[in-house]
Enzyme design. Structure first.
Site, mmCIF file in Angstrom:
data_model
loop_
_atom_site.group_PDB
_atom_site.id
_atom_site.type_symbol
_atom_site.label_atom_id
_atom_site.label_comp_id
_atom_site.label_asym_id
_atom_site.label_seq_id
_atom_site.Cartn_x
_atom_site.Cartn_y
_atom_site.Cartn_z
ATOM 1 N N ALA A 1 9.097 3.660 -8.658
ATOM 2 C CA ALA A 1 8.300 2.496 -9.040
ATOM 3 C C ALA A 1 8.431 1.403 -7.990
ATOM 4 O O ALA A 1 9.549 0.965 -7.684
ATOM 5 C CB ALA A 1 8.738 1.960 -10.407
ATOM 6 N N CYS A 2 7.305 0.989 -7.430
ATOM 7 C CA CYS A 2 7.310 -0.139 -6.506
ATOM 8 C C CYS A 2 6.332 -1.193 -7.019
ATOM 9 O O CYS A 2 5.756 -1.048 -8.094
ATOM 10 C CB CYS A 2 6.962 0.288 -5.079
ATOM 11 S SG CYS A 2 5.241 0.767 -4.835
ATOM 12 N N ASP A 3 6.135 -2.233 -6.254
ATOM 13 C CA ASP A 3 5.328 -3.352 -6.717
ATOM 14 C C ASP A 3 3.892 -2.939 -6.993
ATOM 15 O O ASP A 3 3.307 -3.294 -8.010
ATOM 16 C CB ASP A 3 5.359 -4.468 -5.668
ATOM 17 C CG ASP A 3 4.996 -5.811 -6.268
ATOM 18 O OD1 ASP A 3 5.192 -5.985 -7.479
ATOM 19 O OD2 ASP A 3 4.527 -6.686 -5.521
#
Length: 597
Positions: free
Chosen positions: A391-393
């Site tokens: 999960a990233c931005d």
């Protein structure tokens, strides 16, 4: 301690706000690019003027894009029902407005989703069986109608006034040539993983509004300019140390051509003084864009030089290219000075630094030595893992590459039935059997959204020792289960400690494990054993291989020290292992050579 926690929570809230703004725009970047291409190609002053096609420009700008943004905003709050109500509500802001209602869409979309969510919480469970469809349709319709009316009379005038004020402010800053100073705030914010929030949440909507009237906007370039990051990575190529220097060329290619700016953030975080290089590059690049008339027709996403050139306005190519080059040169020059002046020890590798940090953390808590029971507990904590999500931005770029790296390691280790995917942190759904891997900056938000999941935080998606740890623990579980199923055979196929236990009829290759700390040792061991093989006129192949590239097959005999053998047996179940005290001078080599073909 409370103060630190408070700062962390405040930072998480700021990131969450920025990500929510970005999440309304990011899914619609393709639509913005489509509008930009139609405008650049077919408008009256475009490359291929076509009046009929140019009629698409205004409706797409005034209706399609705000509707899409509001739809995503409503969905962000309350799935499909919120999305539909948000789209209805924004029409009240759009109608009668003489400017593109991007800001209005960012207000009405989430507001519509929130109102629908709260209304359902109050009344949905009280609806009698058989009346659900009537309730669902009419409640959404009525709330959408009321919000559209609210938007027409209240939100529309407020947003119009606010947008005009901001537009005049931007125009004034541009007219006095002060826009470059915005990079003083943009560049540090990017390093804190707020790049998508700034670019897509703030600059893109303002840029679209400016491009609609002026034909281009320099605002699209403020955050997406790859020059500052390129300069820093080039400085590492020439003046860096250890694996940060070795990895910089690949990172520069990914950043400049792939547009994944997150890849250079860890390099700046390693030497915080490099933020000055990023700021100087951003300021000088923006100044050059303004001076030479650079600007884009629409957003360039990702921030790749390829996407930027495709979106460059007619007649603005020289200014755009010059701005990127100037930013790269300036950031390179300052970063080179900082790196040359740095007298710290060589950073052998990102992985080693991160491992040292974890070790120091453990020591501070009295956990420097892990007992066999503790190790077993660590392995068992992975037993319920069925799915791994990065999960990233934004849910793109760096997290996709991290997922690809771990997916390859999982596949090579022969671990089945575990999927490895990626998504945006705000789209995480809490579920059992989930392992979430995210950057340390986003760990708090990921934990809030998925309290039931197992969490692993890393400094860099593209290079983390935690990946090997995860694979080793998952592999260990398969081995533990296999041993439990065959208790009458306490030793599995790879439990060969000495020459007498080797099935030489299967051995086609003898290999040594090569890793960063002992590259020379493995190479010398290969040469030593090859000399013995040659003298005995034996033909079995002898190699040195990275641990991730070893094939889990009994035809491979791996020669390893006791410590390395433990790691191999956690990862692999079929290959054969010969344990020696010294890779260079083991007394088992003569017997091994004698038995081999």
């Amino acid at each position: 301690m409370d103060n630190t926690k408070s700062k962390s929570s405040f930072k998480a809230k700021i990131q969450k706000l920025g990500t929510n703004l970005s999440s309304m725009v990011m899914p619609n970047i393709a639509a913005i690019i489509a509008w930009g291409l139609i405008t650049a190609l077919f408008m009256k002053s475009g490359w291929i003027p076509v009046a009929k096609i140019a009629e698409l420009i205004t409706p797409m700008l005034n209706y399609l894009l705000p509707l899409l943004i509001a739809y995503c905003g409503g969905r962000l709050v309350y799935e499909e029902r919120g999305a539909v109500v948000g789209a209805i509500a924004v029409m009240g802001v759009i109608v009668g407005a003489d400017i593109p209602m991007f800001l209005g869409a960012m207000i009405m979309g989430p507001l519509g989703g929130w109102c629908m969510k709260k209304f359902d919480q109050l009344f949905q469970e009280k609806i009698r069986s058989g009346f659900e469809m009537i309730y669902n349709n009419f409640s959404a319709g009525i709330i959408g109608m009321l919000l559209a009316i609210l938007g027409t009379y209240i939100v529309n005038p407020l947003v119009t006034a606010g947008s005009n004020f901001m537009a005049k402010g931007v125009d004034w800053i541009i007219s006095i040539h002060m826009l470059p100073l915005a990079n003083i705030f943009i560049e540090p914010a990017k390093i804190l993983f707020l790049n998508n929030a700034i670019g897509n949440g703030i600059l893109v909507p303002l840029g679209v509004q400016q491009a609609a009237t002026a034909g281009k906007s320099v605002l699209f370039l403020l955050e997406s300019n790859p020059g500052p990051g390129l300069g820093i990575l080039l400085a590492y190529m020439f003046f860096g140390k250890g694996s940060s220097k070795a990895s910089a060329p690949g990172a520069a290619i990914i950043q400049f051509f792939g547009g994944i700016h997150e890849i250079y953030f860890p390099y700046v975080l390693m030497k915080p003084a490099l933020i000055l290089a990023a700021i100087a590059g951003g300021v000088s690049g923006t100044f050059t864009f303004q001076l030479l008339g650079g600007g884009l027709k629409a957003a360039a996403s990702p921030g790749s030089i390829i996407a930027i050139l495709l979106m460059t306005a007619k007649g603005a190519y020289f200014g755009v290219i010059a701005g990127v080059l100037v930013a790269a040169v300036v950031s390179f020059a300052i970063a080179a000075i900082i790196l040359k002046a740095d007298k710290s020890e060589d950073d052998d590798s990102f992985a080693e630094k991160q491992a040292q940090m974890q070790e120091m953390k453990a020591e501070s808590k009295g956990q420097s030595v892990m007992s066999a029971q503790a190790a077993q507990t660590s392995v068992e904590s992975y037993r319920d893992v069925k799915k791994i999500i990065f999960a990233c931005d934004a849910g793109m770029g760096s997290s996709a590459m991290g997922a690809s790296l771990l997916r390859d390691k999982v596949k090579k280790a022969g671990i089945e039935n575990i999927s490895v995917t990626n998504t945006a942190v705000n789209k995480l759904q809490d579920e059992q059997g989930l392992l979430v891997i995210t950057q340390e900056e986003l760990a708090e938000r990921a934990a809030e959204r998925t309290p039931s999941a197992m969490h692993v935080a890393v400094d860099n998606f593209l290079s983390s020792p935690r990946y090997d740890e995860i694979v080793a623990n998952l592999k260990a579980l398969t081995q533990i289960d296999s041993q439990s199923a065959t208790e009458e055979q306490p030793k599995n196929q790879n439990s060969t400690d000495n020459v007498d236990n080797i099935d030489v009829s299967k051995v086609k290759e003898v290999t040594y494990v090569r890793h960063d700390q002992h590259v020379g040792t493995a190479t010398m061991a290969v040469a030593s054993l090859q000399a013995l093989m040659h003298k005995a006129q034996k033909t079995t192949k002898v190699t040195a291989t990275a641990i991730d590239d070893i094939q889990d097959d009994a035809s491979y005999l791996v020669v390893a020290t006791p410590e390395a053998a433990k790691n191999l047996r956690l990862r692999y179940t079929n290959l054969q292992v010969l344990v020696v005290d010294n890779l260079l001078t083991s007394d088992q080599y003569p017997a091994l050579v004698d038995k081999l073909n």
